[in-house]
Design a protein around this motif. Structure first.
Motif, PDB file in Angstrom:
ATOM      1  N   LEU A  10       0.832  -1.199   0.000  1.00 59.54           N
ATOM      2  CA  LEU A  10       0.000   0.000   0.000  1.00 59.54           C
ATOM      3  C   LEU A  10       0.872   1.256   0.000  1.00 59.54           C
ATOM      4  O   LEU A  10       0.628   2.204  -0.751  1.00 59.54           O
ATOM      5  CB  LEU A  10      -0.935  -0.019   1.216  1.00 59.54           C
ATOM      6  N   THR A  11       1.918   1.242   0.804  1.00 62.07           N
ATOM      7  CA  THR A  11       2.843   2.384   0.844  1.00 62.07           C
ATOM      8  C   THR A  11       3.589   2.521  -0.478  1.00 62.07           C
ATOM      9  O   THR A  11       3.813   3.637  -0.957  1.00 62.07           O
ATOM     10  CB  THR A  11       3.832   2.241   2.015  1.00 62.07           C
ATOM     11  N   LEU A  18       3.473   9.273  -6.725  1.00 61.65           N
ATOM     12  CA  LEU A  18       4.294  10.482  -6.854  1.00 61.65           C
ATOM     13  C   LEU A  18       5.254  10.424  -8.031  1.00 61.65           C
ATOM     14  O   LEU A  18       5.443  11.404  -8.740  1.00 61.65           O
ATOM     15  CB  LEU A  18       5.124  10.701  -5.584  1.00 61.65           C
ATOM     16  N   GLN A  19       5.904   9.265  -8.194  1.00 62.92           N
ATOM     17  CA  GLN A  19       6.945   9.143  -9.219  1.00 62.92           C
ATOM     18  C   GLN A  19       7.282   7.674  -9.443  1.00 62.92           C
ATOM     19  O   GLN A  19       6.821   6.808  -8.713  1.00 62.92           O
ATOM     20  CB  GLN A  19       8.211   9.890  -8.801  1.00 62.92           C
ATOM     21  N   ASP A  20       8.095   7.413 -10.454  1.00 64.20           N
ATOM     22  CA  ASP A  20       8.578   6.059 -10.733  1.00 64.20           C
ATOM     23  C   ASP A  20       9.726   5.727  -9.790  1.00 64.20           C
ATOM     24  O   ASP A  20      10.466   6.623  -9.370  1.00 64.20           O
ATOM     25  CB  ASP A  20       9.090   5.961 -12.171  1.00 64.20           C
ATOM     26  N   LEU A  29      14.330   2.628   0.953  1.00 61.27           N
ATOM     27  CA  LEU A  29      13.168   3.252   1.586  1.00 61.27           C
ATOM     28  C   LEU A  29      12.498   2.355   2.621  1.00 61.27           C
ATOM     29  O   LEU A  29      12.060   2.821   3.675  1.00 61.27           O
ATOM     30  CB  LEU A  29      12.135   3.643   0.523  1.00 61.27           C
ATOM     31  N   PHE A  30      12.421   1.070   2.318  1.00 60.66           N
ATOM     32  CA  PHE A  30      11.723   0.153   3.213  1.00 60.66           C
ATOM     33  C   PHE A  30      12.661  -0.672   4.086  1.00 60.66           C
ATOM     34  O   PHE A  30      12.212  -1.449   4.913  1.00 60.66           O
ATOM     35  CB  PHE A  30      10.823  -0.788   2.401  1.00 60.66           C
ATOM     36  N   ASN A  31      13.966  -0.508   3.857  1.00 59.68           N
ATOM     37  CA  ASN A  31      14.962  -1.261   4.617  1.00 59.68           C
ATOM     38  C   ASN A  31      14.656  -2.761   4.576  1.00 59.68           C
ATOM     39  O   ASN A  31      14.592  -3.429   5.605  1.00 59.68           O
ATOM     40  CB  ASN A  31      15.050  -0.756   6.059  1.00 59.68           C
ATOM     41  N   MET A  32      14.430  -3.238   3.351  1.00 56.27           N
ATOM     42  CA  MET A  32      14.111  -4.641   3.110  1.00 56.27           C
ATOM     43  C   MET A  32      15.077  -5.185   2.058  1.00 56.27           C
ATOM     44  O   MET A  32      15.725  -4.415   1.348  1.00 56.27           O
ATOM     45  CB  MET A  32      12.667  -4.795   2.595  1.00 56.27           C
ATOM     46  N   SER A  33      15.126  -6.490   1.939  1.00 57.33           N
ATOM     47  CA  SER A  33      16.005  -7.106   0.939  1.00 57.33           C
ATOM     48  C   SER A  33      15.443  -6.887  -0.467  1.00 57.33           C
ATOM     49  O   SER A  33      14.241  -6.695  -0.655  1.00 57.33           O
ATOM     50  CB  SER A  33      16.143  -8.605   1.206  1.00 57.33           C
ATOM     51  N   GLN A  34      16.344  -6.957  -1.432  1.00 55.06           N
ATOM     52  CA  GLN A  34      15.935  -6.793  -2.826  1.00 55.06           C
ATOM     53  C   GLN A  34      14.935  -7.874  -3.249  1.00 55.06           C
ATOM     54  O   GLN A  34      13.929  -7.563  -3.897  1.00 55.06           O
ATOM     55  CB  GLN A  34      17.180  -6.781  -3.726  1.00 55.06           C
ATOM     56  N   PRO A  35      15.150  -9.153  -2.876  1.00 55.71           N
ATOM     57  CA  PRO A  35      14.154 -10.166  -3.258  1.00 55.71           C
ATOM     58  C   PRO A  35      12.763  -9.904  -2.663  1.00 55.71           C
ATOM     59  O   PRO A  35      11.750 -10.126  -3.332  1.00 55.71           O
ATOM     60  CB  PRO A  35      14.746 -11.473  -2.721  1.00 55.71           C
ATOM     61  N   GLN A  83       4.007  10.875   1.310  1.00 55.83           N
ATOM     62  CA  GLN A  83       5.336  10.273   1.458  1.00 55.83           C
ATOM     63  C   GLN A  83       6.471  11.201   1.031  1.00 55.83           C
ATOM     64  O   GLN A  83       7.642  10.820   1.092  1.00 55.83           O
ATOM     65  CB  GLN A  83       5.395   8.974   0.651  1.00 55.83           C
ATOM     66  N   ARG A  84       6.151  12.420   0.636  1.00 50.11           N
ATOM     67  CA  ARG A  84       7.203  13.345   0.174  1.00 50.11           C
ATOM     68  C   ARG A  84       8.214  13.654   1.270  1.00 50.11           C
ATOM     69  O   ARG A  84       9.401  13.767   1.018  1.00 50.11           O
ATOM     70  CB  ARG A  84       6.574  14.626  -0.354  1.00 50.11           C
ATOM     71  N   GLU A  85       7.720  13.785   2.495  1.00 47.67           N
ATOM     72  CA  GLU A  85       8.617  14.093   3.611  1.00 47.67           C
ATOM     73  C   GLU A  85       9.611  12.949   3.834  1.00 47.67           C
ATOM     74  O   GLU A  85      10.785  13.178   4.099  1.00 47.67           O
ATOM     75  CB  GLU A  85       7.808  14.342   4.881  1.00 47.67           C
ATOM     76  N   ARG A  86       9.141  11.744   3.705  1.00 45.98           N
ATOM     77  CA  ARG A  86      10.006  10.567   3.855  1.00 45.98           C
ATOM     78  C   ARG A  86      11.112  10.566   2.792  1.00 45.98           C
ATOM     79  O   ARG A  86      12.271  10.282   3.089  1.00 45.98           O
ATOM     80  CB  ARG A  86       9.153   9.311   3.734  1.00 45.98           C
ATOM     81  N   LEU A  87      10.757  10.900   1.568  1.00 47.61           N
ATOM     82  CA  LEU A  87      11.752  10.976   0.502  1.00 47.61           C
ATOM     83  C   LEU A  87      12.755  12.094   0.765  1.00 47.61           C
ATOM     84  O   LEU A  87      13.954  11.919   0.563  1.00 47.61           O
ATOM     85  CB  LEU A  87      11.062  11.210  -0.846  1.00 47.61           C
ATOM     86  N   ALA A  88      12.270  13.229   1.253  1.00 50.77           N
ATOM     87  CA  ALA A  88      13.148  14.360   1.555  1.00 50.77           C
ATOM     88  C   ALA A  88      14.122  14.001   2.678  1.00 50.77           C
ATOM     89  O   ALA A  88      15.300  14.386   2.632  1.00 50.77           O
ATOM     90  CB  ALA A  88      12.321  15.585   1.933  1.00 50.77           C
TER      91      ALA A  88
END
Length: 100
Positions: A10-11, A18-20, A29-35, A83-88
């Motif tokens: 959902l996030t 917002l963007q690609d 961003l999610f601090n998760m593994s690539q897989p 989520q813009r603040e999180r990206l900033a």
């Protein structure tokens, strides 16, 4: 809609509004593994809510606004925090990756 019951997916959709994004950006961003990130995106792509495009060696994911349920998803996303603040914050910490 069941796939959007997962907070991460959902996030991701809110951010894709917002963007690609590239998988590597979502990893940070999610601090998760690539897989794990790839599995979330694959599920969203399989139902058509997310589409992909290639830029050089990178694959970028975007919100498919032509999907039959896009209007419903966009209405749902209006109720989520921006989520813009999180990206900033990530950019300010030098943790935002650019795959260009």
């Amino acid at each position: 809609m069941k796939l959007l019951g997962d907070k991460t997916r959902l996030t991701m959709m809110k951010m894709l509004q917002l963007q690609d994004f590239c998988v590597c950006e979502f990893v940070e961003l999610f601090n998760m593994s690539q897989p794990a990130i790839s599995q979330h995106l694959r599920k969203l792509k399989d139902i058509g809510l997310v589409k992909e495009s290639r830029k050089k060696q990178w694959i970028f994911y975007s919100f498919n606004r032509n999907h039959d349920c896009a209007f419903l998803v966009e209405d749902l996303l209006k109720h989520l925090p921006d989520q813009r603040e999180r990206l900033a914050e990530l950019e300010a910490q030098g943790l935002r990756i650019s795959c260009d």
